[in-house]
Design an enzyme around this catalytic site. Structure first.
Site, PDB file in Angstrom:
ATOM      1  N   VAL A  41       0.823  -1.207   0.000  1.00 50.66           N
ATOM      2  CA  VAL A  41       0.000   0.000   0.000  1.00 50.66           C
ATOM      3  C   VAL A  41       0.860   1.261   0.000  1.00 50.66           C
ATOM      4  CG1 VAL A  41      -1.883  -1.187   1.158  1.00 50.66           C
ATOM      5  CG2 VAL A  41      -0.231   0.098   2.531  1.00 50.66           C
ATOM      6  N   ARG A  42       2.188   1.097  -0.061  1.00 52.30           N
ATOM      7  CA  ARG A  42       3.073   2.265  -0.082  1.00 52.30           C
ATOM      8  C   ARG A  42       2.991   3.036  -1.391  1.00 52.30           C
ATOM      9  NH1 ARG A  42       8.110   2.105  -0.337  1.00 52.30           N
ATOM     10  NH2 ARG A  42       8.342  -0.015  -1.109  1.00 52.30           N
ATOM     11  N   THR A  43       2.618   2.363  -2.497  1.00 56.51           N
ATOM     12  CA  THR A  43       2.594   3.025  -3.795  1.00 56.51           C
ATOM     13  C   THR A  43       1.279   2.743  -4.517  1.00 56.51           C
ATOM     14  OG1 THR A  43       3.437   1.238  -5.233  1.00 56.51           O
ATOM     15  CG2 THR A  43       5.061   2.443  -3.903  1.00 56.51           C
TER      16      THR A  43
END
Length: 552
Positions: free
Chosen positions: A297-299
């Protein structure tokens, strides 16, 4: 009833990948007088995830700054802590940052040769890295590391036992780990040891779709948990795109996504746009995937993985649980230049990417969590050390690409040396009982019993569906209910381990009510500032599974 094969050694290392090979080498090098035995699930040099050639390139990180972009141990440390989402142990990360170059220089002295240009190793920038610090041997970096260590281990007298699967640890009356049991071929096996190093890898094969070799099913976690070790960050593991047809184990990352592939479901529909929020461009998502192989979910690349996963689960995937991946527009010349290993690998498998499509699915690849260790690979249980993917604490909610391999070398080095010291102390003092009162598993209860193969298959399907990309409380509880119903009647150690691994993973995922890194809760999609704490799983005083939050 079959008779048991009995062996004795000073240091027992379980696992023949990069971590186990390094641990055995360092244990023997530290104390040459000790008997060091390395147990390998298959054939040494081919067994374990490290030895797979399954991608365009496989990197190992170290801040040499060969590319002159300003890399340093301090920059490397900050990248690990940032990518880890606040859940990486800073002490362990600093050890890696400061020792990575030395451990790789030792490998090079043993004969390891990295991809180079003008006589100097080339370093590449992978996901989660702000600098180019990854060294590669094409797609066979892990295999090459094991090859040089295998040769070095033979030269110094490390004993190797092949085709042996360890399924449980043995403890004496004081709780000290003093050996292990399992199978060698089809024969029951008991190994007595002064100290044990776990290097058994992750649990990819516990899932229906994975890019791992046989026996990588989480046995190391199960036996460490029963022995009294704590596990950490178990809700975080890596899932990413891989070829499902042709049926080979090969992941798709980096340059292949920069070619802007056409993605369609089994109905011929381009589907990615349906999953991208307003304001998020489909092309930007695909471009982001080039620098974010695992789902995270970081990018914004997360939307591509979610899209593929949901299309398949909702019945619009191919019979092989995939979607259509088409780069025929790139042409042969571009493919040979941009992705030569991928192009040749698939061509050898019968598909010409310049003229034909492949089917892509999502597979379990690598685990960030595992047995909680200190800076010397000690698990907190006397006599038991660990290194590599089986361990937890080094990686948080996500990790930089190329960090898994360096983890094997830094902590394989440390765990091997400390295990040798512990074994020598045990040998000299003789204060612990070397022979346990009884073995933890029945000789006839190691392999799957009648009807258990079907349960193993069902667990693999359920774990994949509910524990990978998209998680919800309802699905996680379904996994736990299935396990609770089956574990009462499980007879074989293989099935007992599989169910325990699922219980650990599902319990951790259910407890973390937020989304962070590789853990996505669709019912808790936000990343919460109050969740900058890790979850520790351990066996309670009455045998119950406990999940506890803990601040770093």
């Amino acid at each position: 009833m079959k008779s048991m094969v009995e062996l004795k050694c000073d240091v027992l290392v379980i696992g023949g990948g990069a971590a186990g090979s390094r641990a055995a080498y360092e244990a023997k090098r530290r104390h040459p007088e000790l008997n060091v035995t390395l147990v390998v699930a298959g054939k040494y040099g081919l067994s374990g995830s490290t030895n797979l050639i399954a991608s365009e390139s496989l990197g190992i990180n170290a801040p040499f700054n060969y590319m002159g972009d300003g890399d340093s141990p301090e920059v490397y440390l900050q990248d690990m802590l940032e990518t880890g989402g606040g859940l990486s142990d800073p002490v362990l990360c600093r050890v890696i940052a400061e020792e990575a170059c030395a451990r790789i220089e030792e490998l090079m002295a043993l004969g390891l040769q990295f991809d180079s240009r003008d006589g100097r190793p080339v370093q590449r920038k992978l996901s989660g890295c702000t600098k180019a610090r990854s060294l590669t041997c094409g797609g066979s970096t892990g295999r090459e590391i094991v090859a040089v260590l295998k040769k070095a281990n033979a030269a110094i007298g490390v004993n190797v036992l092949e085709n042996a699967r360890i399924l449980d640890l043995v403890q004496d009356d004081n709780g000290r780990v003093c050996g292990a049991v399992g199978l060698v071929g089809e024969e029951p096996l008991h190994v007595s040891a002064g100290a044990v190093v776990l290097a058994t890898g992750g649990a990819g094969r516990a899932f229906r779709k994975n890019v791992n070799p046989p026996t990588v099913e989480g046995d190391g976690w199960a036996m460490a948990y029963r022995a009294g070790a704590r596990l950490v960050n178990m809700e975080f593991f890596q899932i990413g795109p891989a070829v499902v047809k042709p049926r080979i184990k090969f992941i798709i990352h980096s340059h292949m996504w920069r070619l802007r592939p056409k993605l369609t479901n089994a109905l011929g529909e381009e589907f990615l746009g349906r999953y991208c929020p307003t304001g998020v461009d489909v092309g930007e998502v695909v471009d982001a995937k080039a620098m974010s192989y695992p789902f995270s979910v970081r990018t914004i690349a997360m939307y591509l993985d979610i899209a593929i996963f949901k299309e398949i689960l909702e019945g619009r995937g191919t019979p092989d649980d995939g979607i259509i991946f088409d780069v025929t527009h790139a042409g042969e010349e571009v493919l040979r230049v941009k992705a030569p290993i991928t192009y040749e690998f698939l061509k050898n498998a019968g598909v010409d990417l310049a003229r034909e499509t492949i089917e892509l699915g999502l597979v379990v690849q690598n685990f960030n969590g595992g047995v909680l260790i200190d800076a010397d690979g000690f698990t907190g249980v006397e006599g038991l050390y660990a290194a590599g993917e089986v361990t937890g604490g080094v990686h948080g909610s996500d990790r930089p690409g190329g960090n898994n391999l360096i983890d094997t070398q830094v902590f394989g080095y440390r765990a091997g040396r400390k295990a040798a010291e512990a074994a020598l102390c045990f040998k000299e003092k003789g204060t612990c009982r070397h022979a346990p009162k009884g073995l933890p598993v029945k000789i006839e209860g190691v392999s799957p019993q009648a009807g258990e193969e079907a349960i193993l298959e069902k667990s693999a399907y359920l774990y994949y569906r509910e524990l990978t990309v998209v998680r919800r409380a309802q699905g996680l509880k379904k996994v736990l209910e299935f396990i609770d119903a089956q574990k009462r009647q499980a007879q074989s150690q293989m099935l007992i381990n599989r169910l325990l691994v699922g219980e650990i993973l599902a319990s951790a995922a259910l407890a973390r009510e937020e989304s962070r890194g590789t853990h996505y809760r669709e019912d808790f999609p936000a990343t919460g500032s109050d969740w900058v704490k890790r979850l520790v799983v351990y066996r309670g005083p009455d045998g119950e599974l406990v999940v506890k939050t803990e601040k770093l």
